[in-house]
Design an enzyme around this catalytic site. Structure first.
Site, PDB file in Angstrom:
ATOM      1  N   THR A 218      92.470  56.806  25.094  1.00  0.00           N
ATOM      2  CA  THR A 218      93.853  56.884  25.567  1.00  0.00           C
ATOM      3  C   THR A 218      94.798  56.101  24.663  1.00  0.00           C
ATOM      4  O   THR A 218      94.397  55.157  23.988  1.00  0.00           O
ATOM      5  CB  THR A 218      93.986  56.323  26.996  1.00  0.00           C
ATOM      6  OG1 THR A 218      93.564  54.946  27.005  1.00  0.00           O
ATOM      7  CG2 THR A 218      93.168  57.121  27.989  1.00  0.00           C
ATOM      8  N   GLU A 267      98.612  54.985  30.487  1.00  0.00           N
ATOM      9  CA  GLU A 267      97.673  55.436  29.471  1.00  0.00           C
ATOM     10  C   GLU A 267      97.697  56.960  29.415  1.00  0.00           C
ATOM     11  O   GLU A 267      97.677  57.612  30.454  1.00  0.00           O
ATOM     12  CB  GLU A 267      96.248  54.987  29.794  1.00  0.00           C
ATOM     13  CG  GLU A 267      96.076  53.496  30.014  1.00  0.00           C
ATOM     14  CD  GLU A 267      94.659  53.161  30.446  1.00  0.00           C
ATOM     15  OE1 GLU A 267      93.736  53.323  29.628  1.00  0.00           O
ATOM     16  OE2 GLU A 267      94.471  52.761  31.604  1.00  0.00           O
TER      17      GLU A 267
END
Length: 326
Positions: A218, A267
């Site tokens: 991420t 994220e």
């Protein structure tokens, strides 16, 4: 678009202009209607269309302990205002000194002397000047005094040709409604009111690498990212990198309750990253934008990484299906 951060930056003798004023947080459909009318009115007067706004938000100066969170950062607000086609933006620094100006002092100094206003475009609920003592009637009286016309705009409602379904009731477009929707995680409703997807902008920083270890790397946004972060949960959306490339993404907002000690963060996991463009995903240090399309679920604590990975696979599949129709 001319962009002035102080009255002193406005060129001497500027004008004629048609002006409007407001905080314009979110630059939602209601704001867009006012600004579109501003541009059209200015064209009829062969004048410049100028919007006046404030930074910081007045509430942050008068009552910082209860000031509402801002929907968008200053850079995104300026960009959204420019997209409406206005010719100029005066972003005044809001201070207690400015707040002490009477309605007449404010209009004379800003509208008349600096901008050479020949017309003003405002809504019925306009408030300005010391203690918000100026209203529509005040503006009309000042228009007669200083020689500018006052055009009053009706509120954006369900009778508009492009009105979204969410406006079927009596509620009007407002920044407070957008905030309410985002705080509840209802990014789809927020997008309908805004007329665009809600976004958060920030620098990509190093996280704890748990996503990479689980097979879902991420981009982690810094905690000082601009824009109102919606409620904790998992969302389908987009990541726009510094080069302007828009990638489909599964977005997590929260502290990840499966792992102890994790801090709240945004994220974004880019879906189906092309192997041949691996280098494109070294985003550390880049300023990126994360756009929210729809909330999939809230945050849940799973008993171990295996259950979490299974759920993440389901999340990615749902994101892929949703975003394929965008």
């Amino acid at each position: 678009m001319h962009y002035w951060k102080d009255l002193a930056e406005v060129p001497s003798g500027f004008g004629p202009s048609v002006v409007t004023l407001g905080n314009f947080d979110g630059v939602h459909r209601g704001h867009q209607q006012v600004l579109t009318t501003l541009v059209e009115t200015a064209a009829r007067h062969s004048a410049s269309a100028v919007a006046i706004s404030f930074d910081p938000h007045p509430a942050q100066v008068h009552r910082p302990e209860s000031a509402p969170p801002q929907i968008m950062g200053l850079a995104d607000r300026v960009a959204a205002l420019e997209e409406t086609g206005i010719d100029g933006l005066l972003m005044m620094t809001y201070t207690l000194e400015l707040a002490a100006d009477t309605p007449e002092e404010f209009v004379r100094k800003v509208f008349v002397e600096a901008l050479g206003a020949c017309a003003v475009v405002i809504g019925h609920d306009v408030r300005f000047g010391k203690d918000n003592s100026g209203d529509l009637v005040t503006m009309q009286e000042l228009g007669e005094q200083f020689g500018f016309a006052v055009d009053v705009i009706e509120e954006y409602g369900s009778d508009q040709p492009d009105a979204p379904d969410v406006l079927n009731g009596d509620r009007r477009c407002s920044s407070s409604w957008v905030r309410e929707a985002l705080i509840e995680g209802d990014v789809a409703t927020a997008a309908q009111i805004l007329g665009r997807l809600h976004r958060v902008r920030g620098e990509v920083v190093h996280g704890d690498a748990r996503g990479r270890e689980l097979g879902f790397p991420t981009a982690n946004l810094s905690t000082d990212a601009s824009g109102l972060v919606p409620a904790d949960g998992v969302y389908a959306g987009w990541l726009i990198d510094q080069a302007g490339t828009r990638w489909p993404a599964a977005i997590s907002v929260g502290s990840n309750p499966t792992f102890v000690g994790a801090s709240r963060r945004v994220e974004a996991h880019v879906i189906d990253r092309p192997v041949e463009r691996t280098a494109d995903f070294d985003l550390y240090g880049q300023q990126v934008v994360v756009e929210f399309v729809q909330r999939l679920r809230g945050m849940v604590a799973y008993t171990g990484a295996e259950a979490l990975v299974t759920q993440m696979q389901l999340d990615v599949a749902q994101c892929r299906a949703l975003l394929s129709t965008e």
